[in-house]
Design a protein around this motif. Structure first.
Motif, short mmCIF file in Angstrom:
data_model
loop_
_atom_site.label_atom_id
_atom_site.label_comp_id
_atom_site.label_asym_id
_atom_site.label_seq_id
_atom_site.Cartn_x
_atom_site.Cartn_y
_atom_site.Cartn_z
N ALA A 51 0.85 -1.21 0.00
CA ALA A 51 0.00 0.00 0.00
C ALA A 51 0.87 1.25 0.00
CB ALA A 51 -0.92 -0.01 1.22
N TRP A 52 1.98 1.16 0.67
CA TRP A 52 2.94 2.28 0.74
C TRP A 52 3.56 2.49 -0.64
CZ3 TRP A 52 8.33 1.54 3.41
CH2 TRP A 52 9.10 2.71 3.29
N SER A 53 4.17 1.45 -1.22
CA SER A 53 4.88 1.68 -2.48
C SER A 53 3.95 1.93 -3.66
CB SER A 53 5.88 0.57 -2.80
OG SER A 53 5.41 -0.67 -2.42
N GLU A 54 2.77 1.31 -3.64
CA GLU A 54 1.85 1.53 -4.78
C GLU A 54 0.87 2.68 -4.56
OE1 GLU A 54 0.36 -1.98 -6.74
OE2 GLU A 54 2.08 -3.14 -6.03
N LYS A 55 0.94 3.26 -3.37
CA LYS A 55 0.12 4.45 -3.04
C LYS A 55 -1.36 4.20 -3.29
CE LYS A 55 3.87 7.66 -3.99
NZ LYS A 55 4.27 8.94 -4.54
N LYS A 56 -1.83 3.02 -2.94
CA LYS A 56 -3.27 2.76 -3.05
C LYS A 56 -3.74 1.80 -1.96
CE LYS A 56 -3.11 -0.94 -6.53
NZ LYS A 56 -3.93 -2.06 -6.16
N THR A 57 -5.04 1.80 -1.75
CA THR A 57 -5.63 0.91 -0.74
C THR A 57 -5.57 -0.53 -1.20
OG1 THR A 57 -7.10 2.65 0.04
CG2 THR A 57 -7.79 0.38 0.48
N PHE A 58 -5.21 -1.43 -0.29
CA PHE A 58 -5.24 -2.86 -0.57
C PHE A 58 -6.30 -3.53 0.30
CE2 PHE A 58 -1.84 -4.41 -3.35
CZ PHE A 58 -1.24 -3.21 -3.67
N LEU A 59 -7.25 -4.17 -0.38
CA LEU A 59 -8.29 -4.96 0.28
C LEU A 59 -7.92 -6.41 0.06
CD1 LEU A 59 -11.86 -3.66 -0.77
CD2 LEU A 59 -11.30 -4.77 1.37
N VAL A 60 -7.59 -7.11 1.12
CA VAL A 60 -7.13 -8.49 0.96
C VAL A 60 -8.11 -9.45 1.64
CG1 VAL A 60 -5.21 -10.09 1.37
CG2 VAL A 60 -4.74 -7.69 0.88
N PRO A 61 -8.92 -10.16 0.85
CA PRO A 61 -9.95 -11.05 1.42
C PRO A 61 -9.37 -12.24 2.16
CG PRO A 61 -10.25 -10.80 -0.98
CD PRO A 61 -8.96 -10.14 -0.62
N ASN A 62 -8.21 -12.72 1.68
CA ASN A 62 -7.58 -13.88 2.32
C ASN A 62 -6.07 -13.66 2.32
OD1 ASN A 62 -6.52 -16.31 3.09
ND2 ASN A 62 -7.68 -17.55 1.64
N VAL A 63 -5.54 -13.37 3.50
CA VAL A 63 -4.11 -13.00 3.58
C VAL A 63 -3.19 -14.14 3.13
CG1 VAL A 63 -4.42 -11.23 5.34
CG2 VAL A 63 -3.95 -13.58 6.04
N ASP A 64 -3.67 -15.38 3.27
CA ASP A 64 -2.84 -16.52 2.85
C ASP A 64 -2.61 -16.54 1.34
OD1 ASP A 64 -2.54 -17.40 5.43
OD2 ASP A 64 -4.26 -18.76 5.34
#
Ligand code: SME
Length: 158
Positions: free
Chosen positions: A88-101
């Motif tokens: 999220a830091w390097s791509e400067k956008k929000t990350f929505l992660v439904p399954n972290v695995d």
């Protein structure tokens, strides 16, 4: 019935955010200390939604360093591009992660964390100064509603 429950669920979530946003506004307006504001925002989010982990990482010397949070102890430092926070830091956008695995490079500070959303705090010159990380112990716990309101929360802190 299942569909109605889902609809009322997401309505409830929206109502909670709509109550929370003015509270956050009131808490942070006129207070220039970012750490203090982040601490209250983390507490307000945790109290409202009982998220598993909610907190901030601040960019310092090209690393993300743990800031105010609520929940179990967490990783102290995250390198550039590492994990969801680093992405999220390097791509400067929000990350929505439904399954972290299923997220390549996810950093498991806790094996109980199953889904997460990370919102970067981007200043007026386009530089990411911090990220807000919210983790859940259930899969697929975040959606566009969370994204919309959490981005609004983050805008109040930049
Ligand atoms: N899961 C995050 C690391 C931070 S913690 O879970 C609190 C990530 O991959 O960025």
């Amino acid at each position: 019935l299942a569909e109605e429950l889902i609809i009322s669920d997401s309505k409830l979530k929206e109502e909670r955010y709509n109550t929370l946003i003015p509270q956050i506004e009131a808490l942070t307006t006129g207070e220039p200390n970012r750490i203090a504001n982040m601490a209250n925002v983390a507490a307000a989010l945790k109290e409202t939604f009982d998220f598993f982990w909610v907190g901030f990482y601040l960019v310092e010397d090209n690393e993300l360093v743990l800031g105010p949070f609520q929940g179990p102890i967490a990783c102290t430092r995250i390198g550039p591009g590492k994990g969801v926070c680093g992405a999220a830091w390097s791509e400067k956008k929000t990350f929505l992660v439904p399954n972290v695995d299923e997220f390549p490079g996810h950093i498991a500070c806790s094996s109980d964390s199953k889904s997460e959303i990370v919102v970067p705090g981007i200043n007026s010159t386009g530089v990411v100064e911090f990220v807000l990380d919210v983790d859940s112990d259930t899969i697929n716990d975040f959606d566009k509603t969370d994204q919309h309101y959490l981005e609004e929360v983050v805008r109040k802190l930049v």
